[in-house]
Write an enzyme that holds these catalytic residues in place. Sequence first.
Site, PDB file in Angstrom:
ATOM      1  N   TYR A 138       4.834 -30.027 -14.532  1.00  0.00           N
ATOM      2  CA  TYR A 138       5.200 -30.687 -16.068  1.00  0.00           C
ATOM      3  C   TYR A 138       6.872 -30.624 -16.089  1.00  0.00           C
ATOM      4  O   TYR A 138       7.606 -29.710 -15.968  1.00  0.00           O
ATOM      5  CB  TYR A 138       4.685 -29.998 -17.139  1.00  0.00           C
ATOM      6  CG  TYR A 138       4.849 -30.589 -18.495  1.00  0.00           C
ATOM      7  CD1 TYR A 138       3.846 -31.520 -18.963  1.00  0.00           C
ATOM      8  CD2 TYR A 138       5.816 -30.392 -19.299  1.00  0.00           C
ATOM      9  CE1 TYR A 138       3.761 -32.231 -20.070  1.00  0.00           C
ATOM     10  CE2 TYR A 138       5.512 -30.996 -20.545  1.00  0.00           C
ATOM     11  CZ  TYR A 138       5.018 -31.818 -21.041  1.00  0.00           C
ATOM     12  OH  TYR A 138       4.717 -32.392 -22.350  1.00  0.00           O
ATOM     13  N   SER A 191       0.117 -25.937 -11.968  1.00  0.00           N
ATOM     14  CA  SER A 191       0.043 -26.147 -13.361  1.00  0.00           C
ATOM     15  C   SER A 191      -0.433 -27.733 -13.491  1.00  0.00           C
ATOM     16  O   SER A 191      -1.448 -27.923 -13.444  1.00  0.00           O
ATOM     17  CB  SER A 191       1.503 -25.735 -13.736  1.00  0.00           C
ATOM     18  OG  SER A 191       1.738 -26.133 -15.175  1.00  0.00           O
ATOM     19  N   GLN A 192       0.654 -28.581 -14.017  1.00  0.00           N
ATOM     20  CA  GLN A 192       0.439 -30.045 -14.372  1.00  0.00           C
ATOM     21  C   GLN A 192      -0.362 -30.697 -13.022  1.00  0.00           C
ATOM     22  O   GLN A 192      -1.234 -31.205 -13.058  1.00  0.00           O
ATOM     23  CB  GLN A 192       1.353 -30.898 -14.916  1.00  0.00           C
ATOM     24  CG  GLN A 192       1.156 -32.430 -15.095  1.00  0.00           C
ATOM     25  CD  GLN A 192       2.304 -33.246 -15.410  1.00  0.00           C
ATOM     26  OE1 GLN A 192       2.492 -33.709 -16.406  1.00  0.00           O
ATOM     27  NE2 GLN A 192       3.263 -33.148 -14.540  1.00  0.00           N
ATOM     28  N   ASP A 199      -0.418 -15.162 -17.718  1.00  0.00           N
ATOM     29  CA  ASP A 199       0.158 -16.568 -17.881  1.00  0.00           C
ATOM     30  C   ASP A 199       0.242 -16.833 -19.457  1.00  0.00           C
ATOM     31  O   ASP A 199      -1.082 -17.204 -19.737  1.00  0.00           O
ATOM     32  CB  ASP A 199      -0.469 -17.449 -16.914  1.00  0.00           C
ATOM     33  CG  ASP A 199       0.030 -18.749 -16.985  1.00  0.00           C
ATOM     34  OD1 ASP A 199       0.889 -19.310 -17.680  1.00  0.00           O
ATOM     35  OD2 ASP A 199      -0.270 -19.749 -16.225  1.00  0.00           O
ATOM     36  N   HIS A 225       3.341 -17.459 -15.559  1.00  0.00           N
ATOM     37  CA  HIS A 225       3.067 -18.851 -15.055  1.00  0.00           C
ATOM     38  C   HIS A 225       3.513 -19.111 -13.304  1.00  0.00           C
ATOM     39  O   HIS A 225       3.052 -20.171 -13.024  1.00  0.00           O
ATOM     40  CB  HIS A 225       3.563 -20.121 -15.840  1.00  0.00           C
ATOM     41  CG  HIS A 225       3.122 -21.248 -15.744  1.00  0.00           C
ATOM     42  ND1 HIS A 225       1.500 -21.476 -15.688  1.00  0.00           N
ATOM     43  CD2 HIS A 225       3.503 -22.631 -15.705  1.00  0.00           C
ATOM     44  CE1 HIS A 225       1.487 -22.948 -15.614  1.00  0.00           C
ATOM     45  NE2 HIS A 225       2.565 -23.516 -15.319  1.00  0.00           N
TER      46      HIS A 225
END
Length: 342
Positions: free
Chosen positions: A95, A191-192, A290, A320
Site C-alpha cells: 500500500y 500486504s496490499q 500485526d 506487519h
Amino acid sequence: MAFFDLPDEQLRTYLPRVLEAGDFDEFWIDTIRTSQARSKRPVFTPVGSHLPNIEAYDLEFAGFEGQRIKAWYILPVKKLRGKEKIPCIMVFVGYGGGRSELEDWTMWPAAGCAVLVMDTRGQGANWSSGSTPDQDPQPLHPQFPGFLTRGILSPWNYYYRRVFTDAVRAFQTIAARTEIDPAKIMLSGDSQGAGIALATSGILHSLSADVKAEVDDRLPLGIMPSVPFLCHFRRASEITNSLPYAEINGFLRSHTGLEDSVFGTLSYFDGVVFAKRSRCPALFSVALMDQVCPPSTVYAAYNHYAGKQKNIEVYRYNGHEGGGIHHERKRIEFVKKLTTTV
C-alpha cells in the site's frame, strides 16, 4: 506491540461468515470481458542496466478498460540462452508504494525466474516511486485520504475494481510471452500486494469459459500472499485503529448512514471471497503482532482458501513486516518445489 487478536487455537480454526455479493462472479466476468475487449498491444522497451546478468524492460500493458499500466519485466540472461521456457513470478506492491527501481527486484532473476512487478495505479508517492496515474471517467464522491475509500459507494466505481483488473490483464499479458512457460506463472505480494494476488487468482479461477478462452485457460501455478491486506474488511475495521483499515472508519465518521452501502461495495473485493475461489498451491504468512493486517483477517482468508495444497508460515513475534528476509527464503523454496514438479 503485543498480542491483541484471537488466541492461537482459535485462529487456526477461524472460519467467519464474510459478506459476499450475490452477483460476485458475474460482476468480475463482465469487468474482465469489457477490459479484454479494449486490449492494446503491450510495449516492451529495453532498459539499460549495470547488472550484466539481467535483461530488463519497461513494460506498458493494457489494464482496466485498456488504460496503460506500467511494470518492470526482468529476466535472467543465463536462462534466456537456453532452450527451456522460464518461470515467471508476478509481484504486486504494498500500500502506497509503486514499482520503484528495477534494481529492487533482482532476487527472482537471481533464482532463475523472470519477474513482472506491476505498478499500482495512483500509488507510489509514499515509500517507493510509481509512474501510473489512476483514471476513472466517472465522477467520484469525497474520500478519506488514501485509496481504500476512493469510489467506495459503488462497486463499479471503486478503486480496487481498476487495480484488480490491471493485475488480471498483467497475467494475461505475460502468459503470452514466448520465453515464459505459461504453466509456471506464480503470484506474490506483501500486504496490499498479497490482497491483489489473492484477487487475481480468484478471478482467474472463476472466469467463465468464453472469457478464459481468449487466454487459453491459463491459471497461476501457485500463489504467495504474505500478511495479506484487503481481507475480512468488517472485522479489520472493528479491531484495529491502524491505517489503512482506519480509512473506512474515518469515512463513516463523516458519512453516517452509509455503512450498508460501504460494506456492500466491499463485498465484491474481499480477499476471503477470492480465497474461496482460488485452487492453486498457496504459501501464506501471518504475523501475530500485526496491527495493520490483524491475524484473524489473514486466517479468515487462509482457512477459507479452496486449494488443497496450502501452508501458512506463522511469525509469532513479528508485526506487519512479517517474516522479512526469512520468509523470502521460504518463498524461494516454494517456487523451486513447484516449478521442478510441473
